[in-house]
Design an enzyme around this catalytic site. Structure first.
Site, PDB file in Angstrom:
ATOM      1  N   LYS A   1       9.135  -3.560  -0.014  1.00 55.63           N
ATOM      2  CA  LYS A   1       8.061  -2.586   0.157  1.00 55.63           C
ATOM      3  C   LYS A   1       6.905  -2.874  -0.796  1.00 55.63           C
ATOM      4  O   LYS A   1       5.742  -2.928  -0.392  1.00 55.63           O
ATOM      5  CB  LYS A   1       8.595  -1.161  -0.036  1.00 55.63           C
ATOM      6  CG  LYS A   1       7.537  -0.073   0.012  1.00 55.63           C
ATOM      7  CD  LYS A   1       7.109   0.323  -1.392  1.00 55.63           C
ATOM      8  CE  LYS A   1       5.875   1.191  -1.355  1.00 55.63           C
ATOM      9  NZ  LYS A   1       5.422   1.526  -2.720  1.00 55.63           N
TER      10      LYS A   1
ATOM     11  N   ASP B   1       7.552   2.732   3.521  1.00 54.70           N
ATOM     12  CA  ASP B   1       7.908   3.599   2.402  1.00 54.70           C
ATOM     13  C   ASP B   1       8.465   4.901   2.966  1.00 54.70           C
ATOM     14  O   ASP B   1       8.777   4.988   4.148  1.00 54.70           O
ATOM     15  CB  ASP B   1       6.664   3.867   1.546  1.00 54.70           C
ATOM     16  CG  ASP B   1       5.696   4.782   2.253  1.00 54.70           C
ATOM     17  OD1 ASP B   1       5.628   4.715   3.502  1.00 54.70           O
ATOM     18  OD2 ASP B   1       5.031   5.598   1.601  1.00 54.70           O
TER      19      ASP B   1
END
Length: 210
Positions: free
Chosen positions: A119, A138
């Site tokens: 991420k 996320d």
DNA sequence: CTCCCGATAT
DNA sequence: ATATCAGGAG
């Protein structure tokens, strides 16, 4: 499904045309540090800490040699401060040893850094370097994607594959930014504002809590 | 799966 | 009191 995804993309672009990273930064290194701090913490809180931090520490060498407790004190309010301080220091030590003190612009090099997962690597690649090798997934992108019916998965890497299959590569960076903003303003975790949602007519989970 | 963790909204 | 916030590592 591809048609539905195109509709979602068009509306996201219309409602969040200027969606961008809300973390404040002036260089790839500052974004890397801010991204580490942003784990389980609001960007707003990170932005309260980083001005003073970035004034005091400017290079990877600065972070690599700062005492652990000193860095902990500077980032304390972002939570997980021991892990984050340790990761920032180790991360910058690796930058010095393996990348000439610069932030690498390759996925494999980024995820090899301590404290940087897929991420965070996608955030740095997309926002600092303009490289969309993947989609940032996320907590907001996860929630919004699932509620809109774009994926059934919970694992971020599987969600990322679904989104990469549904949207053209050229949209990946803006898509994540728009979804994050939508997740913050409308499709919130606790009490989603479905009455004000631009997807109110097509969302399969309109009015359904969680 | 658990742990890390402060600040804020509900 | 509890859930949540641009997660990652063991």
């Amino acid at each position: 499904m591809r048609r539905y995804a195109a509709t979602v993309a068009r509306r996201l672009k219309r409602h969040y045309p200027d969606a961008t990273c809300s973390l404040h930064f002036r260089s790839p290194l500052e974004l890397l540090v801010a991204t580490i701090l942003s784990a389980q913490c609001t960007d707003e809180r990170v932005n309260q800490v980083t001005p003073g931090l970035f004034e005091k520490y400017r290079t990877a060498a600065d972070y690599a040699r700062v005492p652990q407790e000193e860095l902990e004190a500077a980032i304390r309010s972002t939570g997980f401060f021991r892990n984050k301080a340790k990761n920032i220091r180790a991360c910058c030590q690796t930058l010095l040893q393996q990348h000439g003190g610069e932030v690498p612009s390759r996925m494999d090099a980024l995820v090899a850094l301590p404290g940087i997962g897929r991420k965070s690597a996608n955030v740095v690649l997309g926002t600092a370097f303009g490289i969309g090798v993947g989609v940032v997934v996320d907590t907001h992108v996860t929630r919004v994607s699932r509620r809109l019916g774009l994926t059934e998965h919970k694992d971020p890497e599987k969600i990322e594959r679904d989104l990469m299959a549904l949207f053209p590569k050229s949209q990946w960076i803006d898509l994540a930014h728009a979804m994050v903003h939508h997740g913050r303003r409308i499709c919130t975790a606790r009490k989603p504002k479905c009455g004000a949602c631009p997807f109110g007519d097509i969302c399969p989970r309109i009015g359904v809590p969680n």
